[in-house]
Design an enzyme around this catalytic site. Structure first.
Site, PDB file in Angstrom:
ATOM      1  N   GLU A 119       8.152   5.526  94.628  1.00  0.00           N
ATOM      2  CA  GLU A 119       8.043   6.981  94.538  1.00  0.00           C
ATOM      3  C   GLU A 119       7.759   7.594  95.903  1.00  0.00           C
ATOM      4  O   GLU A 119       7.058   7.003  96.737  1.00  0.00           O
ATOM      5  CB  GLU A 119       6.905   7.361  93.593  1.00  0.00           C
ATOM      6  CG  GLU A 119       7.134   6.956  92.165  1.00  0.00           C
ATOM      7  CD  GLU A 119       5.939   7.258  91.282  1.00  0.00           C
ATOM      8  OE1 GLU A 119       6.049   7.047  90.074  1.00  0.00           O
ATOM      9  OE2 GLU A 119       4.891   7.699  91.801  1.00  0.00           O
ATOM     10  N   CYS A 129       4.626  12.629 100.981  1.00  0.00           N
ATOM     11  CA  CYS A 129       3.683  11.576 100.604  1.00  0.00           C
ATOM     12  C   CYS A 129       4.507  10.346 100.278  1.00  0.00           C
ATOM     13  O   CYS A 129       5.268  10.344  99.300  1.00  0.00           O
ATOM     14  CB  CYS A 129       2.841  12.005  99.406  1.00  0.00           C
ATOM     15  SG  CYS A 129       1.660  10.737  98.882  1.00  0.00           S
ATOM     16  N   CYS A 140       1.216  -2.062  93.551  1.00  0.00           N
ATOM     17  CA  CYS A 140      -0.044  -2.106  94.305  1.00  0.00           C
ATOM     18  C   CYS A 140      -0.951  -3.190  93.738  1.00  0.00           C
ATOM     19  O   CYS A 140      -1.064  -3.357  92.519  1.00  0.00           O
ATOM     20  CB  CYS A 140      -0.752  -0.746  94.227  1.00  0.00           C
ATOM     21  SG  CYS A 140      -2.234  -0.655  95.254  1.00  0.00           S
ATOM     22  N   CYS A 150      -7.167  -0.145  91.544  1.00  0.00           N
ATOM     23  CA  CYS A 150      -8.080   0.980  91.295  1.00  0.00           C
ATOM     24  C   CYS A 150      -7.910   1.434  89.851  1.00  0.00           C
ATOM     25  O   CYS A 150      -6.799   1.678  89.387  1.00  0.00           O
ATOM     26  CB  CYS A 150      -7.793   2.121  92.263  1.00  0.00           C
ATOM     27  SG  CYS A 150      -8.079   1.667  93.992  1.00  0.00           S
ATOM     28  N   CYS A 192      -5.907   4.723  88.736  1.00  0.00           N
ATOM     29  CA  CYS A 192      -4.644   4.986  89.409  1.00  0.00           C
ATOM     30  C   CYS A 192      -3.452   4.400  88.652  1.00  0.00           C
ATOM     31  O   CYS A 192      -3.470   3.237  88.255  1.00  0.00           O
ATOM     32  CB  CYS A 192      -4.688   4.413  90.826  1.00  0.00           C
ATOM     33  SG  CYS A 192      -3.217   4.748  91.796  1.00  0.00           S
ATOM     34  N   CYS A 202       0.252   9.391  91.235  1.00  0.00           N
ATOM     35  CA  CYS A 202       0.917   8.337  91.994  1.00  0.00           C
ATOM     36  C   CYS A 202       1.218   7.137  91.097  1.00  0.00           C
ATOM     37  O   CYS A 202       0.325   6.598  90.434  1.00  0.00           O
ATOM     38  CB  CYS A 202       0.009   7.919  93.147  1.00  0.00           C
ATOM     39  SG  CYS A 202       0.743   6.727  94.249  1.00  0.00           S
TER      40      CYS A 202
END
Length: 352
Positions: A93, A106, A113, A117, A120, A339
Site C-alpha cells: 500500500e 506515505c 510486517c 503491533c 495495526c 495501514c
C-alpha cells in the site's frame, strides 16, 4: 537472460559508480537523472543526447519500470490509497495525503510486517520480504503520475507505511537519497521522515549518516507496561534502551525527534498517561515533538478510537507542560485508511 536492473533504485552516487565501471563518464549518470527525474522520460530510446550504442546497453541490462496499480481508492477528502503490485506479484500500500502545506506520500518499506503491533492492520499479514529501493521510489513516482494531471507533485515523503524501515535499512536509505537528491526528486531533507517502532541499533546508525532527514519514533505508550501490551518490540528493547538510543542519535544528528502516539480508548489516553509521557521526555532529556494520532479502527482488532474530548485533553496537558504537540489530521475515513487494511481486505477476498 539475466534480470535487468531497475534504475529507479539508484542514487546519483551509486549510478555514477555503476556507469564508470562500464567505461562511461561520470557525467552520463547526471544525464540519465535529468531524463528520468527532470523530464520524466522512462524510454531509453527517447534519450536523444545519449549515444545510441549506450542506449542499447541500457535497454539490454537496465529498465525503468513502475509498480502496477492493482486497486485504487479515493476518499471524499482527496486522500488516495493505492494497492500496488510489484513485478513478483507482491502487493503493498501507498497513500497520498493532501495537507495545506503540500502533498504527502506515505510509503511502505516491506511486504507485510514482522513487528506485530497489536493495534495495526499491517501485522495481519506477516512480512514476506523487504522492498527494494526502486520499489519504494516507484511508489512516489506512481503517486506523482496521478498528481501530474492536476499540475502538482509529491512534496513530502514519510516512510510510515507497512514494514519497519530499520529492518530494511540499506534499501530505505538508498530510496531516501533518490528522494532528496538535487538531480533526483529534489524533496528537501526536512520534508522526508523515516519512522521506526524503536530498533536501537538502527536509530544510532541513522544518527551517523550525516543527513537532515527527520526521524519519527512510534512510541504509543508512556511506559513499558502499556507498550509491552501493544508493541512486542518493547519486550526486546524496553523504554530505557530506546531513550538511550535516541539520546545518542541526537548527540550525533542534533535533530529533534517526533514521537508518534496513537490514542487508544481507555488504554493510553488518560490525563495520567499524558503527564507520564511528559515526565518520560523531560527525565530522559530528549528533544521531542509529539504527534497525537486518532486511531483508525481495524475490525480485526479490539481497540477503539479515543473520543475527541480525551484527545484534546491529552494535547492540552502536553502543551501546558511545554511540549510541542499536534493532533494529526484524519484522512480517508470513508476508505480502508488504516495501514495494511486494504491489502488485508484484498487478500481475504482472494485477490492474493
Amino acid at each position: 537472460m539475466p534480470e535487468r536492473k531497475n534504475l529507479f533504485g539508484y542514487s546519483l552516487s551509486k549510478l555514477t559508480d555503476e556507469l564508470v565501471s562500464l567505461g562511461q563518464s561520470k557525467f552520463r549518470a547526471r544525464q540519465l537523472f535529468a531524463w528520468i527525474y527532470g523530464k520524466g522520460v522512462y524510454d531509453f530510446d527517447a534519450m536523444s543526447d545519449i549515444a545510441k550504442s549506450f542506449r542499447g546497453t541500457l535497454k539490454s541490462d537496465y529498465c525503468l519500470e513502475l509498480p502496477e496499480i492493482h486497486t485504487k481508492q479515493k476518499a471524499s477528502d482527496g486522500t488516495v490509497k493505492l494497492l500496488l503490485e510489484m513485478e513478483d506479484g507482491a502487493k503493498v500500500e501507498t497513500v497520498l495525503m493532501r495537507y495545506n502545506y503540500g502533498n504527502v506520500a506515505c510509503i511502505s518499506s516491506q511486504v507485510g510486517c514482522a513487528m506485530g503491533c497489536q493495534f495495526c492492520a499491517s501485522g495481519l499479514l506477516k512480512k514476506t520480504r523487504n522492498l527494494e529501493a526502486h520499489e519504494m521510489v516507484g511508489q512516489v513516482l506512481t503517486l506523482n503520475s496521478i498528481l501530474k494531471e492536476e499540475g502538482e507533485s509529491i512534496s513530502h515523503v514519510v516512510v510510515m507505511g507497512t514494514g519497519e524501515p530499520f529492518d530494511n535499512y540499506e534499501n530505505v536509505l538508498e530510496a531516501v537519497r533518490v528522494f532528496n537528491e538535487q538531480y533526483g526528486l529534489a524533496i528537501g531533507a526536512r520534508h522526508i521522515t523515516v519512522s521506526t517502532c524503536g530498533l536501537p541499533a538502527g536509530i544510532k546508525r541513522y544518527g551517523e549518516e550525516g543527513i537532515q532527514v527527520n526521524l519519527a519514533i512510534s512510541l504509543h505508550a508512556p511506559n513499558d507496561e502499556i507498550r509491552n501490551q501493544i508493541m512486542p518490540i518493547s519486550k526486546a528493547y524496553p523504554m530505557d534502551q530506546l531513550m538511550e538510543a535516541i539520546r545518542q542519535y541526537q548527540e550525533k544528528a542534533d535533530r529533534r525527534v517526533t514521537f508518534e502516539y496513537i490514542l487508544l480508548k481507555g488504554l493510553n489516553d488518560q490525563p495520567e498517561h499524558a503527564q507520564e509521557l511528559a515526565d518520560l521526555i523531560y527525565q530522559n532529556h530528549v528533544y521531542a515533538y509529539v504527534n497525537l494520532i486518532p486511531y483508525n479502527e481495524v475490525k480485526e482488532k479490539p481497540y477503539q478510537r479515543s473520543p475527541n474530548n480525551a484527545i484534546h485533553a491529552f494535547h492540552d496537558i502536553l502543551m501546558k507542560r511545554g511540549i510541542s504537540t499536534t493532533v494529526r489530521k484524519e484522512f480517508g475515513s470513508d476508505i480502508d485508511a488504516a495501514c495494511g487494511q486494504l491489502r488485508a481486505k484484498i487478500q481475504r477476498q482472494g485477490g492474493s
